[in-house]
Design a protein around this motif. Structure first.
Motif, PDB file in Angstrom:
ATOM      1  N   LEU A  29      -3.313  -5.512  -8.751  1.00  0.00           N
ATOM      2  CA  LEU A  29      -2.105  -5.329  -9.564  1.00  0.00           C
ATOM      3  C   LEU A  29      -1.238  -6.588  -9.624  1.00  0.00           C
ATOM      4  O   LEU A  29      -0.328  -6.659 -10.435  1.00  0.00           O
ATOM      5  CB  LEU A  29      -1.281  -4.144  -9.038  1.00  0.00           C
ATOM      6  CG  LEU A  29      -1.976  -2.781  -9.061  1.00  0.00           C
ATOM      7  CD1 LEU A  29      -1.091  -1.718  -8.442  1.00  0.00           C
ATOM      8  CD2 LEU A  29      -2.365  -2.403 -10.491  1.00  0.00           C
ATOM      9  N   GLY A  30      -1.511  -7.535  -8.736  1.00  0.00           N
ATOM     10  CA  GLY A  30      -0.740  -8.775  -8.742  1.00  0.00           C
ATOM     11  C   GLY A  30       0.656  -8.634  -8.150  1.00  0.00           C
ATOM     12  O   GLY A  30       1.517  -9.490  -8.374  1.00  0.00           O
ATOM     13  N   TRP A  31       0.881  -7.577  -7.389  1.00  0.00           N
ATOM     14  CA  TRP A  31       2.184  -7.381  -6.769  1.00  0.00           C
ATOM     15  C   TRP A  31       2.308  -8.294  -5.558  1.00  0.00           C
ATOM     16  O   TRP A  31       1.299  -8.657  -4.936  1.00  0.00           O
ATOM     17  CB  TRP A  31       2.375  -5.931  -6.367  1.00  0.00           C
ATOM     18  CG  TRP A  31       2.408  -4.981  -7.536  1.00  0.00           C
ATOM     19  CD1 TRP A  31       2.432  -5.307  -8.867  1.00  0.00           C
ATOM     20  CD2 TRP A  31       2.403  -3.562  -7.486  1.00  0.00           C
ATOM     21  NE1 TRP A  31       2.456  -4.170  -9.643  1.00  0.00           N
ATOM     22  CE2 TRP A  31       2.448  -3.078  -8.819  1.00  0.00           C
ATOM     23  CE3 TRP A  31       2.371  -2.635  -6.456  1.00  0.00           C
ATOM     24  CZ2 TRP A  31       2.454  -1.724  -9.120  1.00  0.00           C
ATOM     25  CZ3 TRP A  31       2.381  -1.290  -6.756  1.00  0.00           C
ATOM     26  CH2 TRP A  31       2.432  -0.841  -8.084  1.00  0.00           C
ATOM     27  N   ILE A  32       3.526  -8.675  -5.234  1.00  0.00           N
ATOM     28  CA  ILE A  32       3.735  -9.574  -4.096  1.00  0.00           C
ATOM     29  C   ILE A  32       4.613  -8.891  -3.046  1.00  0.00           C
ATOM     30  O   ILE A  32       5.282  -7.892  -3.323  1.00  0.00           O
ATOM     31  CB  ILE A  32       4.331 -10.928  -4.534  1.00  0.00           C
ATOM     32  CG1 ILE A  32       5.649 -10.733  -5.268  1.00  0.00           C
ATOM     33  CG2 ILE A  32       3.359 -11.697  -5.416  1.00  0.00           C
ATOM     34  CD1 ILE A  32       6.360 -12.050  -5.585  1.00  0.00           C
ATOM     35  N   ASN A  33       4.588  -9.472  -1.849  1.00  0.00           N
ATOM     36  CA  ASN A  33       5.347  -8.934  -0.708  1.00  0.00           C
ATOM     37  C   ASN A  33       5.050  -7.450  -0.499  1.00  0.00           C
ATOM     38  O   ASN A  33       5.951  -6.650  -0.254  1.00  0.00           O
ATOM     39  CB  ASN A  33       6.851  -9.154  -0.889  1.00  0.00           C
ATOM     40  CG  ASN A  33       7.217 -10.619  -0.964  1.00  0.00           C
ATOM     41  OD1 ASN A  33       6.648 -11.432  -0.242  1.00  0.00           O
ATOM     42  ND2 ASN A  33       8.126 -10.956  -1.843  1.00  0.00           N
ATOM     43  N   VAL A  34       3.790  -7.093  -0.597  1.00  0.00           N
ATOM     44  CA  VAL A  34       3.377  -5.697  -0.451  1.00  0.00           C
ATOM     45  C   VAL A  34       3.300  -5.356   1.037  1.00  0.00           C
ATOM     46  O   VAL A  34       2.664  -6.062   1.814  1.00  0.00           O
ATOM     47  CB  VAL A  34       2.011  -5.451  -1.126  1.00  0.00           C
ATOM     48  CG1 VAL A  34       1.614  -3.990  -1.025  1.00  0.00           C
ATOM     49  CG2 VAL A  34       2.044  -5.898  -2.584  1.00  0.00           C
TER      50      VAL A  34
END
Length: 177
Positions: A29-34
């Motif tokens: 999903l390309g999410w960061i700080n997961v």
């Protein structure tokens, strides 16, 4: 954003490996700080500002189904929404195991609240925020309550998931970084 997964476990029925979920949300999903909190379906992530809460929820729901074979509702709250929920808690959270938040997938209706009012509650209390959250107080513990998730969902006609106050504060801290 905070993502609250309904009815997932680290093992057993509807297992969801949180470490794998973090990797998938980051890579696919390309999410960061997961990050996750506990093995009970609490995930926080920085997502694109162009992505609405509904779109982010749907993206995660589809990812869970496709890659992990986990089928569940995903409730989303922003840091601002979570802070408002915390600030407006009508119950004394000094024992954070006795106060819970129940996060709804969509807003409850007055008709649903009227159905909930007819349910037996003993000493338990609830307060609706007028939208998509309930505050719950369980003086004798949530495990002994008649106001469980199944009763809440059936009465309100809306899916949701509950977290005790300790978890609510912990995921808020994760969101704040």
């Amino acid at each position: 954003m905070l993502f609250l997964l309904r009815a997932v476990n680290g093992s057993g029925s509807n297992p969801c490996n949180m470490k794998r979920l973090v990797q998938l949300a980051s890579d696919d999903l390309g999410w960061i700080n997961v990050k996750t909190y506990l093995q009970s379906g609490n995930l926080v992530a920085d997502v694109s500002a162009s992505l609405s809460s509904d779109d982010a929820s749907e993206a995660l729901r589809q990812l869970l189904a496709k890659c992990m074979k986990v089928h569940c509702a995903v409730m989303v709250r922003t840091l601002s929404e979570l802070n408002t929920l915390i600030e407006n808690c009508p119950y004394d959270p000094s024992d954070p195991t006795k106060v819970h938040a129940f996060f709804l997938a969509s807003s409850a209706t007055q008709e649903g609240m009227d159905r909930l009012e007819l349910k037996p509650k003993k000493d338990d209390r609830y307060t609706w925020d007028g939208s998509n959250n309930l505050y719950l107080q369980y003086p004798n513990g949530a495990g002994r309550s008649a106001l469980n998730g199944t009763i809440l969902e059936k009465s309100l006609g809306v899916q949701g998931t509950g977290r005790n106050w300790r978890s609510v504060l912990a995921v808020r801290d994760l969101l704040m970084g």
